[in-house]
Write an enzyme that holds these catalytic residues in place. Structure first.
Site, short mmCIF file in Angstrom:
data_model
loop_
_atom_site.label_atom_id
_atom_site.label_comp_id
_atom_site.label_asym_id
_atom_site.label_seq_id
_atom_site.Cartn_x
_atom_site.Cartn_y
_atom_site.Cartn_z
N HIS A 155 88.50 -71.99 -67.21
CA HIS A 155 87.41 -71.26 -66.87
C HIS A 155 87.15 -71.23 -65.70
O HIS A 155 87.50 -72.12 -65.04
CB HIS A 155 86.13 -71.66 -67.93
N ASP B 45 86.69 -80.61 -69.59
CA ASP B 45 85.93 -79.89 -69.69
C ASP B 45 85.86 -79.37 -71.33
O ASP B 45 86.88 -78.97 -72.11
CB ASP B 45 86.40 -78.43 -69.05
N GLN C 56 84.31 -76.04 -75.18
CA GLN C 56 84.96 -75.30 -76.25
C GLN C 56 85.43 -76.50 -77.36
O GLN C 56 86.02 -76.02 -78.49
CB GLN C 56 85.97 -74.60 -75.92
N LYS D 199 76.55 -74.19 -76.84
CA LYS D 199 77.69 -73.75 -77.72
C LYS D 199 77.66 -74.76 -78.84
O LYS D 199 78.87 -74.51 -79.66
CB LYS D 199 78.94 -73.93 -76.66
N CYS E 247 85.88 -64.97 -68.00
CA CYS E 247 85.72 -65.94 -66.80
C CYS E 247 86.95 -66.67 -66.79
O CYS E 247 86.96 -67.97 -66.50
CB CYS E 247 84.38 -67.00 -67.15
N1 PMP Z 1 84.16 -73.91 -69.61
C1 PMP Z 1 84.77 -73.32 -70.70
C2 PMP Z 1 86.01 -73.83 -71.23
C3 PMP Z 1 83.69 -72.64 -71.23
O1 PMP Z 1 83.98 -71.77 -72.57
C4 PMP Z 1 82.58 -72.18 -70.70
C5 PMP Z 1 81.43 -71.10 -71.28
N2 PMP Z 1 82.04 -70.03 -71.50
C6 PMP Z 1 82.16 -72.94 -69.65
C7 PMP Z 1 82.98 -73.96 -69.13
C8 PMP Z 1 80.93 -72.82 -68.88
O2 PMP Z 1 79.83 -73.24 -69.69
P1 PMP Z 1 78.13 -73.00 -69.20
O3 PMP Z 1 78.25 -71.76 -68.89
O4 PMP Z 1 77.66 -73.55 -70.61
O5 PMP Z 1 78.26 -73.90 -68.31
#
Ligand code: PMP
Length: 403
Positions: free
Chosen positions: A121, A198, A201, A224, A362
């Site tokens: 991401h 990270d 997910q 999430k 993203c």
């Molecule tokens: N890493 C991953 C794998 C994600 O899916 C996401 C959210 N789409 C993020 C980081 C960022 O999370 P947040 O926007 O809650 O900071």
């Protein structure tokens, strides 16, 4: 699991959009909230609200107790050794930026290497690029296979005495791949590198155990995980956090301030400058409790069956291509239908009441890897049903015939 009963805990799931029952399949972006989480927020505002830490009065102490109890709830949820290892942040993005800002500033120098992967991401790419600009560190990228799995041989050959940090998603938000993070941690540690995982997910879908995993840092987001927006967690090993400088300065993170020099708090408070989102932490604890009552093992098992069902239903649609075919997958299904633009598919599904996400998610470098501009992504939670997946498959069939 009694899904119909569980669905009643989520008031939003009974609403309609365009006169049709909502089918919410955008859970990887954010999950819906059970009533108990929303109530935790209003209850605390109505009857406890006061700023936390150092207050002598009753409400402040009660709010502090709830806030610190939430830290203990997070510690339990991820099986960390101590609450000193639980830093509250705004979410995964801030957690990763905290590590880049603090660990990166203190421990990384020009020529040092950070390893990420092609499926990251943007939150796990851009903070390292910013560090690259500030400090001249080098970013190396683990390639992935067509099925969406990390090339572990390539990873092993990238590790060297220059590797300082490996920063990797536990679960891909696009491909659903569950990466072998325990192996990655072991290999990285053998090379003397630290590891950040990270967990944005992974935490909503599979049980995680910090002591078993042995990662140095682990980042995730409350929103999430059926919790509120604006609250997240950075787990860090205590011995490591103790060596790190503050990330931001202000109240809460100091022991003593003098103009001749300031002493900082111990972790985790050292990394929590300013008034924390103590309402958010309390509501997050309520969400973790809710998830814990259902049980992540049961959630993982049920969602796995949903994913298998959806994969089978969608694979039967002529011209539909699924991105992410790893044997170990979490509840995410990314796809394209023939040469229909993902935005068109998403917009037409929306008219049927089906919320999916479209675009690059993203993860633009991952889109480049597959030579596409985006996908349609259906991502599942334990409140989704096979009937909803049937409606999704029928909707896609209709769209395909229209085109
Ligand atoms: N890493 C991953 C794998 C994600 O899916 C996401 C959210 N789409 C993020 C980081 C960022 O999370 P947040 O926007 O809650 O900071």
């Amino acid at each position: 699991m009694d899904i119909q009963k569980i669905r009643q805990d989520f008031p939003i799931l009974s609403r309609t959009v365009y006169g049709r029952p909502l089918i919410y399949l955008d859970n990887a972006a954010t999950t819906q909230k059970p009533r108990c989480v929303v109530e935790a927020i209003s209850e605390e505002y109505y009857s406890v609200n006061a700023n936390v830490h150092r207050g002598v009065h009753f409400l402040s102490q009660q709010a502090t107790d709830l806030h610190e109890a939430a830290r203990e709830a997070v510690r339990r949820f991820i099986h960390a050794r101590s609450t000193s290892e639980i830093v509250f942040t705004r979410g995964t993005t801030e957690s990763i930026n905290l590590v880049a800002g603090s660990f990166g500033e203190a421990f990384l120098q020009e020529g040092d290497e950070i390893i990420v992967s092609e499926m990251e991401h943007h939150s796990n790419i851009v903070p390292w690029q910013l560090l690259q600009e500030r400090k001249g560190v080098k970013l190396r990228v683990i390639p992935i296979s067509d099925s969406g799995e990390l090339d572990l041989q390539a990873f092993a050959s990238m590790l060297s005495g220059r590797t300082r940090l490996v920063s990797i998603a536990h679960v891909s938000n696009v491909l659903g791949t569950v990466n072998p993070v325990a192996d990655i941690v072991r290999l990285a540690h053998e090379a003397g590198a630290r590891v950040l995982v990270d967990g944005a997910q992974s935490t909503p879908h599979i049980p995680v155990d910090m002591q078993a995993l042995d990662a140095d840092f682990y980042a995730f987001s409350g929103h999430k995980l059926y919790g509120p927006t604006g609250i997240g967690v950075l787990y860090g090993k205590e011995e490591l956090l103790r060596q790190l400088p503050p990330y931001q300065g202000g109240g809460e993170m100091i022991k003593h301030v003098r103009f001749s020099g300031t002493d900082y708090e111990d972790p985790p408070l050292r990394f929590e400058a300013g008034t924390p989102d103590y309402i958010g932490t309390h509501a997050l604890a309520r969400a973790l409790d809710y998830v814990g009552q259902i049980g992540l093992d049961r959630i993982a098992d049920y969602e796995h069956r949903l994913l298998a069902y959806a994969t089978e239903r969608l694979s039967a649609i002529p011209g539909l291509r699924i991105f992410g075919r790893a044997p170990q997958k979490s509840a995410v299904l990314s796809f394209l239908v023939g040469d229909i633009h993902p935005f068109d598919t998403g917009t037409l599904l929306d008219r049927l009441g089906i919320a999916v996400r479209t675009g690059h998610h993203c993860a633009q470098p991952l889109m480049d890897r597959y030579g596409i501009s985006g996908t349609v992504r259906a991502s599942f939670a334990f409140y989704n049903t096979t009937e909803e997946i049937d409606t999704l498959a029928e909707g896609i069939e209709r769209i395909r015939k229209m085109f």
